[in-house]
Design an enzyme around this catalytic site. Structure first.
Site, PDB file in Angstrom:
ATOM      1  N   SER A 139       0.863  -1.193   0.000  1.00 50.50           N
ATOM      2  CA  SER A 139       0.000   0.000   0.000  1.00 50.50           C
ATOM      3  C   SER A 139       0.891   1.232   0.000  1.00 50.50           C
ATOM      4  O   SER A 139       2.067   1.156   0.378  1.00 50.50           O
ATOM      5  CB  SER A 139      -0.843  -0.013   1.282  1.00 50.50           C
ATOM      6  N   TYR A 152      -2.400  -1.251  10.348  1.00 48.04           N
ATOM      7  CA  TYR A 152      -2.318  -1.359   8.888  1.00 48.04           C
ATOM      8  C   TYR A 152      -0.966  -0.840   8.392  1.00 48.04           C
ATOM      9  O   TYR A 152      -0.288  -1.487   7.583  1.00 48.04           O
ATOM     10  CB  TYR A 152      -3.475  -0.568   8.274  1.00 48.04           C
TER      11      TYR A 152
HETATM   12  P1  NAD Z   1     -11.508  -6.026  -0.342  1.00 51.39           P
HETATM   13  O1  NAD Z   1     -12.138  -5.968   1.011  1.00 51.39           O
HETATM   14  O2  NAD Z   1     -12.340  -5.759  -1.535  1.00 51.39           O
HETATM   15  O3  NAD Z   1     -10.811  -7.412  -0.556  1.00 51.39           O
HETATM   16  C1  NAD Z   1     -10.097  -8.044   0.454  1.00 51.39           C
HETATM   17  C2  NAD Z   1     -10.057  -9.504   0.122  1.00 51.39           C
HETATM   18  O4  NAD Z   1      -9.401 -10.183   1.200  1.00 51.39           O
HETATM   19  C3  NAD Z   1     -11.468 -10.106   0.004  1.00 51.39           C
HETATM   20  O5  NAD Z   1     -11.461 -11.037  -1.047  1.00 51.39           O
HETATM   21  C4  NAD Z   1     -11.649 -10.780   1.335  1.00 51.39           C
HETATM   22  O6  NAD Z   1     -12.550 -11.854   1.265  1.00 51.39           O
HETATM   23  C5  NAD Z   1     -10.233 -11.245   1.612  1.00 51.39           C
HETATM   24  N1  NAD Z   1      -9.982 -11.571   3.001  1.00 51.39           N
HETATM   25  C6  NAD Z   1     -10.244 -10.824   4.096  1.00 51.39           C
HETATM   26  N2  NAD Z   1      -9.923 -11.519   5.210  1.00 51.39           N
HETATM   27  C7  NAD Z   1      -9.435 -12.715   4.797  1.00 51.39           C
HETATM   28  C8  NAD Z   1      -8.961 -13.864   5.461  1.00 51.39           C
HETATM   29  N3  NAD Z   1      -8.922 -13.935   6.795  1.00 51.39           N
HETATM   30  N4  NAD Z   1      -8.568 -14.909   4.715  1.00 51.39           N
HETATM   31  C9  NAD Z   1      -8.625 -14.866   3.356  1.00 51.39           C
HETATM   32  N5  NAD Z   1      -9.076 -13.813   2.680  1.00 51.39           N
HETATM   33  C10 NAD Z   1      -9.475 -12.757   3.386  1.00 51.39           C
HETATM   34  O7  NAD Z   1     -10.254  -5.074  -0.261  1.00 51.39           O
HETATM   35  P2  NAD Z   1      -9.259  -4.506  -1.382  1.00 51.39           P
HETATM   36  O8  NAD Z   1      -9.372  -3.049  -1.317  1.00 51.39           O
HETATM   37  O9  NAD Z   1      -9.435  -5.217  -2.662  1.00 51.39           O
HETATM   38  O10 NAD Z   1      -7.864  -4.879  -0.724  1.00 51.39           O
HETATM   39  C11 NAD Z   1      -7.008  -5.870  -1.238  1.00 51.39           C
HETATM   40  C12 NAD Z   1      -5.583  -5.582  -0.786  1.00 51.39           C
HETATM   41  O11 NAD Z   1      -5.175  -4.323  -1.321  1.00 51.39           O
HETATM   42  C13 NAD Z   1      -5.436  -5.469   0.726  1.00 51.39           C
HETATM   43  O12 NAD Z   1      -4.220  -6.063   1.129  1.00 51.39           O
HETATM   44  C14 NAD Z   1      -5.404  -3.980   0.960  1.00 51.39           C
HETATM   45  O13 NAD Z   1      -4.708  -3.636   2.124  1.00 51.39           O
HETATM   46  C15 NAD Z   1      -4.669  -3.524  -0.295  1.00 51.39           C
HETATM   47  N6  NAD Z   1      -4.876  -2.119  -0.615  1.00 51.39           N
HETATM   48  C16 NAD Z   1      -6.118  -1.630  -0.937  1.00 51.39           C
HETATM   49  C17 NAD Z   1      -6.250  -0.284  -1.241  1.00 51.39           C
HETATM   50  C18 NAD Z   1      -7.575   0.308  -1.621  1.00 51.39           C
HETATM   51  O14 NAD Z   1      -7.650   1.545  -1.749  1.00 51.39           O
HETATM   52  N7  NAD Z   1      -8.608  -0.465  -1.851  1.00 51.39           N
HETATM   53  C19 NAD Z   1      -5.137   0.560  -1.197  1.00 51.39           C
HETATM   54  C20 NAD Z   1      -3.903   0.042  -0.846  1.00 51.39           C
HETATM   55  C21 NAD Z   1      -3.780  -1.303  -0.571  1.00 51.39           C
END
Ligand code: NAD
Length: 257
Positions: A139, A152
């Site tokens: 991130s 985080y």
């Molecule tokens: P999201 O909530 O849409 O997806 C998260 C995924 O992780 C989902 O498929 C969920 O089912 C899964 N998950 C959660 N807990 C779990 C567990 N215990 N075991 C297995 N799977 C699990 O979120 P996202 O925004 O797509 O985030 C995905 C990654 O990207 C994360 O690591 C997040 O920190 C990172 N990220 C997101 C953003 C953003 O702006 N959306 C920015 C920077 C980083």
């Protein structure tokens, strides 16, 4: 670019960025393993849809990334793992002195510890296959901080550090390890933060998005899951064979500020 014949395991991929990554890797020809902690009909149907749309093999495997053994079992159950994308992640926002300990533990387990366990299990499989790519979805918070996101930010900085270590341990092998650092991407994880932020600042949705969420994203646009998927696919390509141990920001200029 073709990833035909490669198998990609993407943790946390029934939604958001993970699903975007699965789709772009499948588009490039890779067989894909989708994962989350649930085991619903929709989860398996999603894999079937991907298989039909891209003409690849796609499977859904349930594994809870907060449980060490399940992380390792995911790799074993996948059978092959040429590409590992550590994407599963959760968020909780709270001042550190009020931060619930169970939220701290959950974020460190899912966002950081799982990366250790899946990588440890996948590297011997990649070595046996003679090729491998590890891509960690970190991130902008792996490179900078924000208040109220202690767990985080700690976990994502940890992922960036682990990425460098794994790259050094595999530097003389045909295996690379990199981290992708997204800024804000409009996914369910981010969508869930909007109502609380609206209440906290007494703002409407559009103002929260422009003035709070995208305040640090100079482009003033969300990155998309397709762009994140494309970035991961690039890191899996031959062009990226000498890219290892680094971070690739997809953040509209956030970390240039
Ligand atoms: P999201 O909530 O849409 O997806 C998260 C995924 O992780 C989902 O498929 C969920 O089912 C899964 N998950 C959660 N807990 C779990 C567990 N215990 N075991 C297995 N799977 C699990 O979120 P996202 O925004 O797509 O985030 C995905 C990654 O990207 C994360 O690591 C997040 O920190 C990172 N990220 C997101 C953003 C953003 O702006 N959306 C920015 C920077 C980083």
């Amino acid at each position: 670019m073709s990833l035909q014949g490669k198998t990609a395991v993407v943790t946390g991929s029934n939604s958001g960025i993970g699903l975007g990554v699965v789709r772009e890797l499948a588009r490039a020809g890779a067989n894909v393993v989708l994962n989350s902690f649930t085991d619903s009909e929709q989860d398996h149907a999603l894999a079937e849809t991907i298989a039909a749309e891209f003409g690849v093999s796609a499977r859904y495997i349930k594994a809870d990334m907060s449980v060490a053994q399940e992380c390792r079992d995911l790799i074993a159950s996948a059978g092959a793992c040429d590409i590992l994308v550590n994407n599963a992640g959760i968020q909780h926002v709270s001042p550190i002195d009020e931060f619930p300990q169970e939220k701290w533990d959950a974020i460190i387990s899912i966002n950081l510890n799982s990366v250790f366990h899946t990588t440890a299990a996948a590297l011997p499989v990649m070595r046996a296959a003679g090729w491998g790519r590890v891509v960690n979805i970190a991130s902008a918070h792996g490179l900078t901080a924000s208040p109220f996101k202690s767990a985080y930010v700690a976990a994502k900085h940890g992922v960036v550090g682990m990425t460098k270590t794994v790259a050094l341990e595999t530097a003389q092998e045909p295996i690379t390890c990199n981290a992708v650092c997204p800024g804000y991407v409009l996914t369910p994880l981010v969508e869930a933060q909007i109502p609380d932020t609206m209440a906290e600042y007494d703002m409407d949705r559009e103002t929260v998005i422009k003035d709070v969420m995208l305040a640090r994203q100079p482009s003033k646009e969300f990155a998309t899951v397709e762009q994140l998927g494309g970035t991961v696919a690039f890191l899996c390509s031959d062009s990226a064979a000498q890219i290892t141990g680094t971070t690739l920001s997809v953040d509209g200029g956030w970390t240039a500020l």
